[in-house]
Design a protein around this motif. Structure first.
Motif, PDB file in Angstrom:
ATOM      1  N   ASP A  82    -127.686  24.895 -51.167  1.00  7.20           N
ATOM      2  CA  ASP A  82    -127.937  26.342 -50.303  1.00  7.20           C
ATOM      3  C   ASP A  82    -127.760  27.928 -50.710  1.00  7.20           C
ATOM      4  O   ASP A  82    -126.205  27.594 -50.916  1.00  7.20           O
ATOM      5  CB  ASP A  82    -127.216  26.611 -48.915  1.00  7.20           C
ATOM      6  CG  ASP A  82    -127.781  24.903 -48.657  1.00  7.20           C
ATOM      7  OD1 ASP A  82    -128.820  24.452 -47.861  1.00  7.20           O
ATOM      8  OD2 ASP A  82    -126.994  23.465 -48.567  1.00  7.20           O
TER       9      ASP A  82
ATOM     10  N   ALA B 135    -126.014  33.372 -40.659  1.00  6.58           N
ATOM     11  CA  ALA B 135    -126.390  32.571 -39.225  1.00  6.58           C
ATOM     12  C   ALA B 135    -127.981  31.442 -39.601  1.00  6.58           C
ATOM     13  O   ALA B 135    -128.115  31.592 -38.158  1.00  6.58           O
ATOM     14  CB  ALA B 135    -126.445  33.562 -38.108  1.00  6.58           C
TER      15      ALA B 135
ATOM     16  N   THR C 105    -129.766  30.980 -42.805  1.00  5.67           N
ATOM     17  CA  THR C 105    -130.071  29.868 -43.160  1.00  5.67           C
ATOM     18  C   THR C 105    -128.403  29.062 -43.725  1.00  5.67           C
ATOM     19  O   THR C 105    -128.632  27.858 -44.126  1.00  5.67           O
ATOM     20  CB  THR C 105    -130.648  29.608 -44.785  1.00  5.67           C
ATOM     21  OG1 THR C 105    -130.164  30.854 -45.729  1.00  5.67           O
ATOM     22  CG2 THR C 105    -132.176  29.859 -44.519  1.00  5.67           C
ATOM     23  N   GLN C 106    -127.272  29.989 -43.197  1.00  5.78           N
ATOM     24  CA  GLN C 106    -125.803  29.402 -44.181  1.00  5.78           C
ATOM     25  C   GLN C 106    -126.152  28.480 -45.454  1.00  5.78           C
ATOM     26  O   GLN C 106    -125.267  28.063 -45.874  1.00  5.78           O
ATOM     27  CB  GLN C 106    -125.487  28.406 -42.726  1.00  5.78           C
ATOM     28  CG  GLN C 106    -123.543  28.536 -43.401  1.00  5.78           C
ATOM     29  CD  GLN C 106    -123.105  26.924 -42.665  1.00  5.78           C
ATOM     30  OE1 GLN C 106    -123.729  25.258 -42.699  1.00  5.78           O
ATOM     31  NE2 GLN C 106    -122.139  26.636 -42.703  1.00  5.78           N
TER      32      GLN C 106
ATOM     33  N   GLU D 262    -124.511  28.781 -49.453  1.00  5.61           N
ATOM     34  CA  GLU D 262    -122.620  28.761 -49.907  1.00  5.61           C
ATOM     35  C   GLU D 262    -122.411  30.139 -50.682  1.00  5.61           C
ATOM     36  O   GLU D 262    -121.631  29.868 -50.431  1.00  5.61           O
ATOM     37  CB  GLU D 262    -122.397  27.537 -51.053  1.00  5.61           C
ATOM     38  CG  GLU D 262    -121.696  27.262 -50.893  1.00  5.61           C
ATOM     39  CD  GLU D 262    -121.708  26.162 -52.475  1.00  5.61           C
ATOM     40  OE1 GLU D 262    -122.812  25.495 -52.436  1.00  5.61           O
ATOM     41  OE2 GLU D 262    -120.530  26.027 -52.888  1.00  5.61           O
TER      42      GLU D 262
ATOM     43  N   TYR E  63    -117.784  40.938 -40.375  1.00  9.11           N
ATOM     44  CA  TYR E  63    -118.817  40.489 -39.502  1.00  9.11           C
ATOM     45  C   TYR E  63    -119.034  38.433 -39.416  1.00  9.11           C
ATOM     46  O   TYR E  63    -119.538  37.894 -38.670  1.00  9.11           O
ATOM     47  CB  TYR E  63    -119.699  41.494 -39.656  1.00  9.11           C
ATOM     48  CG  TYR E  63    -119.909  42.765 -39.519  1.00  9.11           C
ATOM     49  CD1 TYR E  63    -120.174  42.883 -38.067  1.00  9.11           C
ATOM     50  CD2 TYR E  63    -119.779  43.816 -40.258  1.00  9.11           C
ATOM     51  CE1 TYR E  63    -119.916  44.569 -37.626  1.00  9.11           C
ATOM     52  CE2 TYR E  63    -120.536  44.863 -39.648  1.00  9.11           C
ATOM     53  CZ  TYR E  63    -120.101  45.168 -38.787  1.00  9.11           C
ATOM     54  OH  TYR E  63    -119.784  46.656 -38.102  1.00  9.11           O
TER      55      TYR E  63
ATOM     56  N   LEU F 248    -119.523  35.578 -38.560  1.00 11.11           N
ATOM     57  CA  LEU F 248    -119.142  34.529 -37.216  1.00 11.11           C
ATOM     58  C   LEU F 248    -117.783  33.514 -37.907  1.00 11.11           C
ATOM     59  O   LEU F 248    -117.684  33.227 -38.521  1.00 11.11           O
ATOM     60  CB  LEU F 248    -120.069  33.690 -36.533  1.00 11.11           C
ATOM     61  CG  LEU F 248    -121.137  33.814 -36.340  1.00 11.11           C
ATOM     62  CD1 LEU F 248    -121.978  32.841 -35.791  1.00 11.11           C
ATOM     63  CD2 LEU F 248    -120.112  34.340 -34.604  1.00 11.11           C
TER      64      LEU F 248
ATOM     65  N   ILE G 153    -117.359  30.185 -37.284  1.00 14.93           N
ATOM     66  CA  ILE G 153    -117.234  29.411 -38.106  1.00 14.93           C
ATOM     67  C   ILE G 153    -117.815  29.207 -39.654  1.00 14.93           C
ATOM     68  O   ILE G 153    -117.438  28.382 -39.629  1.00 14.93           O
ATOM     69  CB  ILE G 153    -118.993  28.584 -36.760  1.00 14.93           C
ATOM     70  CG1 ILE G 153    -120.057  29.329 -36.784  1.00 14.93           C
ATOM     71  CG2 ILE G 153    -118.327  27.988 -35.832  1.00 14.93           C
ATOM     72  CD1 ILE G 153    -121.023  28.541 -36.554  1.00 14.93           C
ATOM     73  N   TYR G 154    -118.477  30.513 -39.750  1.00 21.65           N
ATOM     74  CA  TYR G 154    -118.565  30.711 -41.383  1.00 21.65           C
ATOM     75  C   TYR G 154    -117.318  31.731 -42.157  1.00 21.65           C
ATOM     76  O   TYR G 154    -117.524  31.170 -43.048  1.00 21.65           O
ATOM     77  CB  TYR G 154    -119.636  31.451 -41.197  1.00 21.65           C
ATOM     78  CG  TYR G 154    -121.119  31.250 -40.895  1.00 21.65           C
ATOM     79  CD1 TYR G 154    -122.031  29.876 -40.594  1.00 21.65           C
ATOM     80  CD2 TYR G 154    -121.825  31.929 -39.936  1.00 21.65           C
ATOM     81  CE1 TYR G 154    -122.763  29.511 -39.954  1.00 21.65           C
ATOM     82  CE2 TYR G 154    -122.829  31.611 -39.529  1.00 21.65           C
ATOM     83  CZ  TYR G 154    -123.542  30.691 -39.557  1.00 21.65           C
ATOM     84  OH  TYR G 154    -124.083  30.152 -38.532  1.00 21.65           O
TER      85      TYR G 154
ATOM     86  N   LYS H  90    -115.942  30.244 -45.985  1.00 22.68           N
ATOM     87  CA  LYS H  90    -117.051  29.614 -46.420  1.00 22.68           C
ATOM     88  C   LYS H  90    -118.243  29.834 -47.134  1.00 22.68           C
ATOM     89  O   LYS H  90    -119.467  29.899 -48.086  1.00 22.68           O
ATOM     90  CB  LYS H  90    -118.071  28.276 -45.308  1.00 22.68           C
ATOM     91  CG  LYS H  90    -116.783  27.815 -44.807  1.00 22.68           C
ATOM     92  CD  LYS H  90    -117.700  26.845 -43.383  1.00 22.68           C
ATOM     93  CE  LYS H  90    -116.733  26.816 -42.779  1.00 22.68           C
ATOM     94  NZ  LYS H  90    -117.387  25.991 -41.680  1.00 22.68           N
TER      95      LYS H  90
ATOM     96  N   LYS I  65    -119.641  32.229 -50.300  1.00 19.80           N
ATOM     97  CA  LYS I  65    -119.232  33.367 -51.462  1.00 19.80           C
ATOM     98  C   LYS I  65    -119.835  34.721 -52.114  1.00 19.80           C
ATOM     99  O   LYS I  65    -120.934  34.287 -51.330  1.00 19.80           O
ATOM    100  CB  LYS I  65    -119.120  32.492 -52.773  1.00 19.80           C
ATOM    101  CG  LYS I  65    -118.388  31.325 -52.225  1.00 19.80           C
ATOM    102  CD  LYS I  65    -117.984  30.486 -53.534  1.00 19.80           C
ATOM    103  CE  LYS I  65    -117.782  29.228 -53.650  1.00 19.80           C
ATOM    104  NZ  LYS I  65    -118.448  28.201 -53.401  1.00 19.80           N
TER     105      LYS I  65
END
Lengths: 319, 319
Positions: B130, B252, B254-255, B257, B283, B285, B287-288, B291, B293
């Motif tokens: 991803d 937010a 396709t999240q 990597e 900016y 969120l 939860i991201y 994570k 790069k």
């Protein structure tokens, strides 16, 4: 007969049903999520509820597995993380704990992603390779399918479309403290906030001048629009404008063939679909115009959240 | 030795190289795209150029196929559609016409999507499932990989990220007439426009007060920033802020990597990477956070556009 237990964990209710291969929930029930602040007791309640439902069906019912949809769930980790509307805080290892109690295949996924799988298996996205399900309830969720596959993201948090900000960080504050996040505009809550905005902006008479924010319900806004309330009509137009603008932008990302709208706000029918379609078509790039459908979910009649959750397991058995 | 012809069709130059399985271009050349307003003559020029390049290599060179990257290309239709920077107008059936002249496997793809395939095969995205490649040249392109696959979209126009509008339809006009589209801000052209904005907004002295817009070049802006020009520094900060904000929003969706930056503006190194990283982290969120790069493309040293185009064919030969 083979069935799958479909479980939808929401902030208010947890719904459970036994779902056949056609996506129909044969028996279902719900309990109040907030009555179980202890995760162990919650999972025991899930377990006993599944047993009760199974007893209500014929003797030859065979339970293949358990599919769970929940807000802020990571399919890759099996956890629910910092869900603002749920009673359990922090990172909750829901799947691992459930498997200690239930000896069956089990899967957990973001509720909107589960809805997208459900749409593909049981709804109107059969045969589509590229589409997006948008859930418009208390919040705004997204389930993205591209190349015929659900998009998970690096650690399972793709599709958080309600937190996409189209205002360069200068809009309404969402429940997660994000400024300008879509769900502060386009959701049952967002629509209520827009009623306030319209009451503030315009002088027209409206029934909503006599109703306090906390007493306001989404269905009432639809009813008021039907009856010609100018503030309600303006609020829907504004909501559809922002949603249409957002969908036009989403199209430039994965270019879906269709968007499916699901959930409470989608139930307002033409009041939300008409302005959304109008503004989506206005804002679409020329290369996309006429190629993107805006559709109601094919699961609106079925018990969508339960069917979607069950699709997590049923999708393993397709062919 | 097996090679693939990699062709990058740009508004100014068409670059052609013969690329080995490691993604290295063994021989390459270019000609001016605008010298060939007739598509047939253009394709003959392509054909003869490939033959010339082949003659420059050893006798045992075996040409496996032809991969082409171009703006506004649809991989599903084999066409280039309404490319504002190209000489051929309307819908151009490039692949079909090429196949009439060259009897080899041939593929056409959006240049940024080709770059993403190149990054996966030959660059620093090896093993990633991803990620998103962002090309920052005259325009702003996106190549999206999710679940280990390139996302094409319904008819091959996914990843038009430069036309995503984060200003609710109220920003700068892009070349396609879209208000607020990212490429009006984050691209070589966008950076030049931001120089104007900063000259207008602030009073500080700057070398750019003596240079007309049409005489302004991107590399000069980097040089000015190095030398402490306050308008150049502010312009990069602003560009990085908008790009960082955009990448946080893309996450937010396709999240990924990682995001890889490629192209002219990416060559400004820390001037673009540092503010982009800072604002992306601001900016994102929760939860991201931590994570995602932000990386320079691993193809910056190689002939990125040619390697990327060749990856269209080489990707068919990987196990």
């Amino acid at each position: 007969m083979n069935v799958v237990a479909g479980i939808d964990i929401g902030g208010t209710k947890t719904k459970i049903g036994l779902v056949n291969q056609q996506g129909e929930s044969l028996v279902q029930t719900f309990f109040r999520t907030k009555d179980y602040p202890d995760l162990d007791l919650f999972l025991e309640k899930i377990n006993s509820t599944i047993s009760e439902l199974k007893n209500q069906t014929s003797r030859d019912t065979n339970l293949l597995g358990v599919g769970i949809g929940a807000p802020n769930a990571s399919s890759k980790r099996g956890t629910i993380e910092n869900a603002s509307n749920l009673v359990w805080k922090g990172s909750v290892p829901l799947l691992e704990k459930l498997k200690e109690k239930i000896n069956l295949p089990a899967k957990l996924m973001n509720d909107a992603s589960a809805a997208a799988l459900g749409e593909m298996l049981f709804g109107d996205a059969k045969g589509m390779k590229d589409f997006i399900v948008v859930t418009l309830g208390t919040g705004f969720g997204g389930g993205i399918v591209a190349n015929g596959q659900l998009i998970d993201g690096y650690d399972g948090f793709a599709g958080e479309l309600g937190h996409i900000d189209l205002t360069l960080g200068d809009g309404r504050l969402t429940g997660l403290g994000v400024r300008g996040g879509l769900e502060a505009y386009v959701s049952a809550t967002g629509l209520k906030r827009t009623i306030l905005y319209m009451l503030c902006k315009y002088n027209e008479e409206s029934r909503f001048r006599s109703i306090a924010y906390n007493d306001l319900h989404g269905e009432e806004i639809t009813k008021a629009a039907e009856e010609g309330d100018p503030i309600a009509i303006k609020a829907f137009e504004y909501t559809g404008k922002i949603l249409g603008f957002a969908l036009a932008n989403f199209t430039a990302f994965t270019q879906p063939e269709a968007f499916f709208l699901l959930g409470g706000l989608a139930g307002s029918d033409k009041w939300i679909f008409e302005p959304t379609k109008k503004y989506m078509d206005t804002y679409l790039l020329d290369i996309y115009k006429g190629k993107v459908k805006l559709l109601p979910s094919g699961l609106q009649d079925k018990n969508a959240a339960i069917s979607g959750a069950a699709a997590l397991i049923w999708s393993e058995f397709k062919n």
